[in-house]
Motif scaffolding. Structure first.
Motif, PDB file in Angstrom:
ATOM      1  N   TYR A 402       0.845  -1.206   0.000  1.00  0.00           N
ATOM      2  CA  TYR A 402       0.000   0.000   0.000  1.00  0.00           C
ATOM      3  C   TYR A 402       0.877   1.253   0.000  1.00  0.00           C
ATOM      4  CZ  TYR A 402      -3.183   3.490   2.124  1.00  0.00           C
ATOM      5  OH  TYR A 402      -3.924   4.618   2.399  1.00  0.00           O
ATOM      6  N   ALA A 405       3.205   1.548  -3.333  1.00  0.00           N
ATOM      7  CA  ALA A 405       2.448   1.954  -4.520  1.00  0.00           C
ATOM      8  C   ALA A 405       2.219   3.457  -4.564  1.00  0.00           C
ATOM      9  CB  ALA A 405       1.102   1.224  -4.554  1.00  0.00           C
ATOM     10  N   GLN A 406       2.284   4.120  -3.414  1.00  0.00           N
ATOM     11  CA  GLN A 406       2.067   5.565  -3.359  1.00  0.00           C
ATOM     12  C   GLN A 406       3.364   6.362  -3.289  1.00  0.00           C
ATOM     13  OE1 GLN A 406      -1.390   6.780  -0.717  1.00  0.00           O
ATOM     14  NE2 GLN A 406      -1.092   4.672  -0.023  1.00  0.00           N
ATOM     15  N   PRO A 408       6.656   6.382  -5.452  1.00  0.00           N
ATOM     16  CA  PRO A 408       7.456   5.873  -6.566  1.00  0.00           C
ATOM     17  C   PRO A 408       8.958   5.953  -6.338  1.00  0.00           C
ATOM     18  CG  PRO A 408       6.366   7.953  -7.147  1.00  0.00           C
ATOM     19  CD  PRO A 408       5.769   7.498  -5.863  1.00  0.00           C
ATOM     20  N   GLU A 411       9.799   2.886  -4.430  1.00  0.00           N
ATOM     21  CA  GLU A 411       9.686   1.756  -5.345  1.00  0.00           C
ATOM     22  C   GLU A 411      10.920   1.665  -6.246  1.00  0.00           C
ATOM     23  OE1 GLU A 411       6.173   0.095  -8.213  1.00  0.00           O
ATOM     24  OE2 GLU A 411       6.883   2.141  -8.602  1.00  0.00           O
ATOM     25  N   THR A 578       4.416  -4.632 -11.518  1.00  0.00           N
ATOM     26  CA  THR A 578       4.169  -3.295 -10.992  1.00  0.00           C
ATOM     27  C   THR A 578       2.766  -3.281 -10.396  1.00  0.00           C
ATOM     28  OG1 THR A 578       5.610  -2.250 -12.620  1.00  0.00           O
ATOM     29  CG2 THR A 578       3.974  -0.841 -11.541  1.00  0.00           C
ATOM     30  N   PHE A 579       2.662  -2.798  -9.171  1.00  0.00           N
ATOM     31  CA  PHE A 579       1.392  -2.795  -8.442  1.00  0.00           C
ATOM     32  C   PHE A 579       0.922  -1.354  -8.231  1.00  0.00           C
ATOM     33  CE2 PHE A 579       3.512  -6.698  -7.411  1.00  0.00           C
ATOM     34  CZ  PHE A 579       2.523  -7.651  -7.272  1.00  0.00           C
ATOM     35  N   ARG A 580      -0.340  -1.113  -8.523  1.00  0.00           N
ATOM     36  CA  ARG A 580      -0.938   0.196  -8.268  1.00  0.00           C
ATOM     37  C   ARG A 580      -2.320   0.009  -7.645  1.00  0.00           C
ATOM     38  NH1 ARG A 580       3.469   1.391  -8.614  1.00  0.00           N
ATOM     39  NH2 ARG A 580       4.523   2.798 -10.078  1.00  0.00           N
ATOM     40  N   LEU A 581      -2.655   0.893  -6.722  1.00  0.00           N
ATOM     41  CA  LEU A 581      -3.984   0.847  -6.122  1.00  0.00           C
ATOM     42  C   LEU A 581      -5.038   1.057  -7.199  1.00  0.00           C
ATOM     43  CD1 LEU A 581      -3.479   2.927  -2.844  1.00  0.00           C
ATOM     44  CD2 LEU A 581      -3.755   0.455  -3.023  1.00  0.00           C
ATOM     45  N   MET A 604      -5.821  -4.076  -6.381  1.00  0.00           N
ATOM     46  CA  MET A 604      -4.675  -3.487  -7.073  1.00  0.00           C
ATOM     47  C   MET A 604      -4.664  -3.926  -8.535  1.00  0.00           C
ATOM     48  SD  MET A 604      -1.556  -3.585  -4.295  1.00  0.00           S
ATOM     49  CE  MET A 604      -0.967  -1.945  -4.735  1.00  0.00           C
ATOM     50  N   LYS A 605      -4.236  -3.013  -9.385  1.00  0.00           N
ATOM     51  CA  LYS A 605      -4.005  -3.356 -10.782  1.00  0.00           C
ATOM     52  C   LYS A 605      -2.553  -3.783 -10.913  1.00  0.00           C
ATOM     53  CE  LYS A 605      -4.445  -1.791 -15.552  1.00  0.00           C
ATOM     54  NZ  LYS A 605      -4.850  -0.710 -16.476  1.00  0.00           N
ATOM     55  N   ARG A 609       6.358  -6.124 -15.339  1.00  0.00           N
ATOM     56  CA  ARG A 609       7.400  -5.114 -15.544  1.00  0.00           C
ATOM     57  C   ARG A 609       7.958  -5.254 -16.947  1.00  0.00           C
ATOM     58  NH1 ARG A 609      12.139  -5.256 -11.523  1.00  0.00           N
ATOM     59  NH2 ARG A 609      12.732  -3.390 -12.698  1.00  0.00           N
TER      60      ARG A 609
END
Length: 628
Positions: A402, A405-406, A408, A411, A578-581, A604-605, A609
């Motif tokens: 969580y 993902a916010q 970068p 990440e 790659t994980f995004r909310l 998550m979407k 990669r």
């Protein structure tokens, strides 16, 4: 571990809340006649009542009314008094009245007279925010040691590292798990978490040697194999969505399944296979986990009434689920004992576990010479590790993902480290894990922002004097036997006095020294050089300002297992995807039970990669919303 904070109030058996997730009601243990008087006075505002009252007074004599007046006057006085004590909120006022009466007549004196009392109201607990968020507000207002009093029960809330060090290390054996043990005993028996002090000493000596180097080497391969299952599920979901569509998954649920599979194989050599299937045992495990959470948050321990396991549906189901798990564990213990190869624990630690058919913790305990634990004790040990080790690691991974993902920039640094250490889709070895410093720091930062559990519970076994702490009474705080305490891990980890930018997700903080000059000589601050050979930031390096796995004698023995497990999973998943909310952070929400978990799941979407060479965006780290 399970933070049974709200159930702790229920130990008084005199006050209760009912929380349906949206509202909270408070029921006082008073005669039904008193409740009827409340209804009587609330009806005074209705016209129909006034009409009936007028008829009554004209037909009744004064002598008839005197007994009624004598009966109603104390009730009316109480309600008026409560109204003013509650500053217009009758529920708050009645709670305060009950507190004043019970503290004087029903509750034993457990000292702490000089401890500040939080200026909180019962209505503060009636909203959607978890209890630990309210405790944080009172901590900022009342200090590092304060008393929380609602109804007949009082708790001492500790958010000061000096006092926490006293409770967990310097005088640890004067405190047991108190209410928490009472709640967990029907589930975990005499396992390490709820065990009394004498049982705990024996079981810790038996279990700790099982977590050794050769065991972890074997477990690393198992962590990889289980994470591969999660990757395969993601791949399958991506394939179903079509080329380039990516996958949409609730990663909290996936992490729970991954954690369950790892605990099953690592602790007692049972493959739940929960990532890809669902068996009766898996359903039973989740049923017991749900009940454990229910007991940790419900206010009245009605399950202690024997008849409830026959007539209350959820208790009937709980005992049925427990029977399924017990049958499974009993079978595994029986099989392990039938194939026992007894040896000294030094020899067991030097085994080549890559050639052992079932390199589990159960195998070690059964084969250890002189370790003659009963089947029930082994079952209690295994059940404790299953419950405690499964949800906590899943929660750590959930909140780490969580936060990542916010952020970068975090990440990007993680990907650079993972690609450098692990190469292109190379499975991590134990040596690799030791080089993933930033991965471990990110997991530690997740545990700082979202500690699992957010509150530890203790009860004094004898009189004691709590130290003054950073800003407390110089004389300290004398408390008596039976005093119940909350150690607020959340408050420690979010304290503006102990951390720079405490709400910001910044793993780099654990490589930097931090000292608050105001507390020089009292608190040593955070010093990464004090870590020594430790693989993660801990209570030693932070002088008990950071206690992700507790501290002192009763510190969690599975800390390295959990850290290695989470490191493998996080590294392998970020290496490939790659994980995004898929929703705004506010929709994820936050709730508590056995751990801090999401209120609505974490969709998550996920996309593959495109390159292992990910460049930093140079974005500034930012505060991560600690949602209510």
């Amino acid at each position: 571990m399970i933070a049974s904070t709200r159930s702790a109030w229920a130990s008084s058996r005199k006050s209760s809340h009912h929380d349906n997730g949206k509202s909270c009601s408070y029921s006082l243990d008073v005669p039904s006649a008193f409740r009827r008087r409340n209804e009587h006075f609330s009806a005074l505002n209705t016209g129909s009542y006034r009409k009936r009252a007028a008829t009554f007074t004209t037909s009744a004599s004064l002598s008839d009314l005197l007994p009624v007046a004598a009966f109603l006057t104390p009730g009316l006085s109480t309600i008026v008094y409560a109204y003013f004590k509650g500053k217009g909120n009758l529920k708050d006022g009645l709670s305060r009245v009950l507190t004043e009466v019970s503290q004087g007549y029903f509750q034993p004196n457990v000292g702490g007279e000089n401890i500040p009392i939080a200026e909180g109201e019962l209505s503060d607990l009636a909203g959607d925010e978890p209890l630990f968020k309210a405790l944080y507000k009172w901590f900022l207002e009342s200090g590092g040691v304060f008393k929380l009093v609602f109804g007949p029960k009082a708790f001492i809330v500790v958010s000061d590292p000096v006092v926490v060090r006293h409770l967990l290390k310097e005088n640890a054996f004067n405190y047991d798990k108190g209410v928490l043990a009472e709640i967990l005993e029907p589930i975990m028996g005499k396992g390490l978490i709820p065990a009394d002090l004498e049982t705990w000493k024996v079981r810790r000596r038996a279990v700790v040697p099982a977590f050794h180097k050769q065991y972890y080497e074997a477990m690393a391969s198992m962590f990889v194999a289980c994470t591969e299952r999660t990757c395969q599920k993601i791949e399958s979901t991506i394939h179903q969505g079509g080329q380039g569509a990516g996958a949409m998954l609730n990663m909290e649920a996936e992490f729970l399944s991954l954690g369950l599979d790892i605990i099953g194989l690592g602790v007692f050599n049972y493959d739940f296979g929960s990532i890809t299937s669902e068996s009766p045992v898996i359903k039973a495990v989740y049923g017991v986990l749900k009940e454990a959470e229910h007991r940790s948050t419900f206010y009245i321990p009605y399950w202690n009434i024997p008849i409830t396991k026959y007539v209350v549906p959820r208790q009937v189901k709980f005992h049925a689920d427990l029977a399924v798990i017990n049958e499974c564990l009993d079978g595994l213990i029986r099989n392990a004992k039938e194939t026992r190869q007894e040896d000294d624990y030094e020899a067991l630690q030097n085994r080549d576990y890559s050639n052992v058919k079932d390199p589990s913790l159960l195998r070690f305990l059964v084969d250890m010479r002189g370790e003659d634990a009963t089947n029930k004790q082994l079952r209690d040990d295994l059940m404790t590790m299953l419950i405690a080790g499964h949800e906590t690691t899943a929660a750590v991974l959930t909140w780490a993902m969580y936060c990542i993902a916010q952020n970068p920039d975090v990440e990007a640094k993680l990907l650079a480290e993972i690609d450098s250490v692990m190469g292109d889709l190379q499975a991590p070895t134990m040596e690799d894990l030791k080089k993933l410093n930033y991965v471990r720091a990110s997991l530690a930062e997740s545990l700082r922002l979202y500690p699992q559990p957010p509150i530890l519970i203790r009860r004094a076994l004898a009189d004691d004097t709590l130290p003054a702490g950073l800003k407390g009474d110089p004389k300290g705080y004398p408390i008596g036997k039976g005093a119940d305490l909350f150690i607020s891990v959340w408050n420690l980890h979010h304290s503006p006095h102990l951390w720079r930018d405490p709400e910001v997700f910044r793993p780099e903080r654990f490589s930097e020294k931090f000292q608050n000059s105001e507390f020089k000589g009292k608190w040593a601050g955070y010093n990464p050089e004090a870590l020594g050979s430790a693989l993660y930031p801990n209570e030693v390096a932070s002088d008990f300002a950071f206690i992700p796995f507790g501290g002192g004698a009763r510190k969690c023995i599975g800390d390295q297992f959990a850290l290695f497990e989470a490191s493998v999973a996080l590294a392998m998943l970020l290496q490939r995807y790659t994980f995004r909310l898929a929703v705004p952070p506010s929709q994820v929400g936050m709730a508590t039970g056995a751990t801090i978990h999401t209120a609505n799941g974490m969709p998550m979407k996920i996309v593959r990669r495109t390159s292992t060479a990910v460049k930093s965006t140079q974005a500034e780290p930012r505060a991560v919303s600690t949602l209510s």
